[in-house]
Enzyme design. Sequence first.
Site, PDB file in Angstrom:
ATOM      1  N   ASP A   1      -1.793  -5.361  -4.137  1.00 47.88           N
ATOM      2  CA  ASP A   1      -2.073  -4.097  -3.436  1.00 47.88           C
ATOM      3  C   ASP A   1      -0.761  -3.409  -3.076  1.00 47.88           C
ATOM      4  O   ASP A   1      -0.479  -3.092  -1.914  1.00 47.88           O
ATOM      5  CB  ASP A   1      -2.935  -4.317  -2.197  1.00 47.88           C
ATOM      6  CG  ASP A   1      -4.419  -4.402  -2.537  1.00 47.88           C
ATOM      7  OD1 ASP A   1      -4.760  -4.421  -3.737  1.00 47.88           O
ATOM      8  OD2 ASP A   1      -5.240  -4.456  -1.607  1.00 47.88           O
ATOM      9  N   ASN A  19      -6.721  -5.907  -5.860  1.00 51.56           N
ATOM     10  CA  ASN A  19      -7.880  -5.105  -6.225  1.00 51.56           C
ATOM     11  C   ASN A  19      -7.533  -3.622  -6.390  1.00 51.56           C
ATOM     12  O   ASN A  19      -8.173  -2.910  -7.160  1.00 51.56           O
ATOM     13  CB  ASN A  19      -9.012  -5.278  -5.211  1.00 51.56           C
ATOM     14  CG  ASN A  19      -8.655  -4.802  -3.823  1.00 51.56           C
ATOM     15  OD1 ASN A  19      -7.753  -5.345  -3.187  1.00 51.56           O
ATOM     16  ND2 ASN A  19      -9.362  -3.792  -3.324  1.00 51.56           N
ATOM     17  N   HIS A  20      -6.485  -3.149  -5.710  1.00 51.74           N
ATOM     18  CA  HIS A  20      -6.091  -1.747  -5.887  1.00 51.74           C
ATOM     19  C   HIS A  20      -5.425  -1.539  -7.249  1.00 51.74           C
ATOM     20  O   HIS A  20      -5.624  -0.483  -7.867  1.00 51.74           O
ATOM     21  CB  HIS A  20      -5.199  -1.289  -4.732  1.00 51.74           C
ATOM     22  CG  HIS A  20      -5.987  -0.952  -3.504  1.00 51.74           C
ATOM     23  ND1 HIS A  20      -6.287   0.337  -3.133  1.00 51.74           N
ATOM     24  CD2 HIS A  20      -6.563  -1.749  -2.576  1.00 51.74           C
ATOM     25  CE1 HIS A  20      -7.003   0.322  -2.024  1.00 51.74           C
ATOM     26  NE2 HIS A  20      -7.181  -0.935  -1.659  1.00 51.74           N
ATOM     27  N   HIS A  33       0.808  -1.224   0.000  1.00 49.35           N
ATOM     28  CA  HIS A  33       0.000   0.000   0.000  1.00 49.35           C
ATOM     29  C   HIS A  33       0.839   1.272   0.000  1.00 49.35           C
ATOM     30  O   HIS A  33       0.663   2.163   0.837  1.00 49.35           O
ATOM     31  CB  HIS A  33      -0.977  -0.001   1.174  1.00 49.35           C
ATOM     32  CG  HIS A  33      -2.216  -0.801   0.908  1.00 49.35           C
ATOM     33  ND1 HIS A  33      -3.027  -0.568  -0.184  1.00 49.35           N
ATOM     34  CD2 HIS A  33      -2.774  -1.843   1.576  1.00 49.35           C
ATOM     35  CE1 HIS A  33      -4.040  -1.427  -0.179  1.00 49.35           C
ATOM     36  NE2 HIS A  33      -3.909  -2.221   0.876  1.00 49.35           N
ATOM     37  N   HIS A  56      -5.054  -8.872   1.192  1.00 47.80           N
ATOM     38  CA  HIS A  56      -6.394  -8.302   1.080  1.00 47.80           C
ATOM     39  C   HIS A  56      -7.112  -8.132   2.414  1.00 47.80           C
ATOM     40  O   HIS A  56      -7.601  -7.049   2.713  1.00 47.80           O
ATOM     41  CB  HIS A  56      -7.245  -9.141   0.121  1.00 47.80           C
ATOM     42  CG  HIS A  56      -8.565  -8.519  -0.225  1.00 47.80           C
ATOM     43  ND1 HIS A  56      -8.663  -7.275  -0.800  1.00 47.80           N
ATOM     44  CD2 HIS A  56      -9.843  -8.968  -0.082  1.00 47.80           C
ATOM     45  CE1 HIS A  56      -9.955  -6.992  -0.990  1.00 47.80           C
ATOM     46  NE2 HIS A  56     -10.680  -7.996  -0.574  1.00 47.80           N
TER      47      HIS A  56
END
Length: 240
Positions: free
Chosen positions: A49, A75-76, A22, A197
Amino acid sequence: MNQTASFPPNERGRDFVVGDVHGHFKLLERALVKLEFNTEVDRVFSVGDLIDRGPDSEDVLNWLGQPWFHAVRGNHEQMVIDGICGHGDRHRHIRNGGAWLYELSPTTQEQLLAAFQQLPIIIEVKLSDDKTVGIVHAQAPAVGLENEWQNAKEAITGTRGKQSEQQALAQALYARDKIEQQDPTPIKGIHEVYVGHSSVPRVTRLGNVLYMDTGCSFSDGALSLMEIGSQSVFSIGMTQ
């Protein structure tokens, strides 16, 4: 894009799996220094991610360009793809830490799009003892009644039809039901599966599935890596 990627055994060095980064690549860099990571022989595999929320998201292209760094799509990354292609929910992405993307030049956005579209959904890493481990972002897709890795691969590559492929992609990027149900049922046909996740307070095992996202980007979270061979875990807090 190849939906799956396979890597041979690492006969010379160590293999690490890292949880959701992240946008905290400086933190990951500090972790690798502490682990005495050797770029000549060691490898890092990411559960996806890599971007959003943290301060270093723009560095993702540099990391993906390293020959020892390999990632699945999270998903990011998918939100970036959807946002640049014009069929995503831009406001939702911004709420989830994606504001940095829309401040970049169109050229850089296109570079990110190309890089993220090339990321596989599933990675397999063969171990020296003839075992194989799998890496997928959220959850190994469950196909039919049999919770088998081979079925998941067939679905994600489109072998079982477009509908199964779309369902498998959604599970691979977004699903949480296994951890929400604390389901220890092992995934058949694979030694271990590493996922991210779903944030957990520490690296968590359910059957042969290991949850690696220990809340990087949250003030009380950490970035965690596991050496596949020794199963040793290293975590570095957000303020370290």
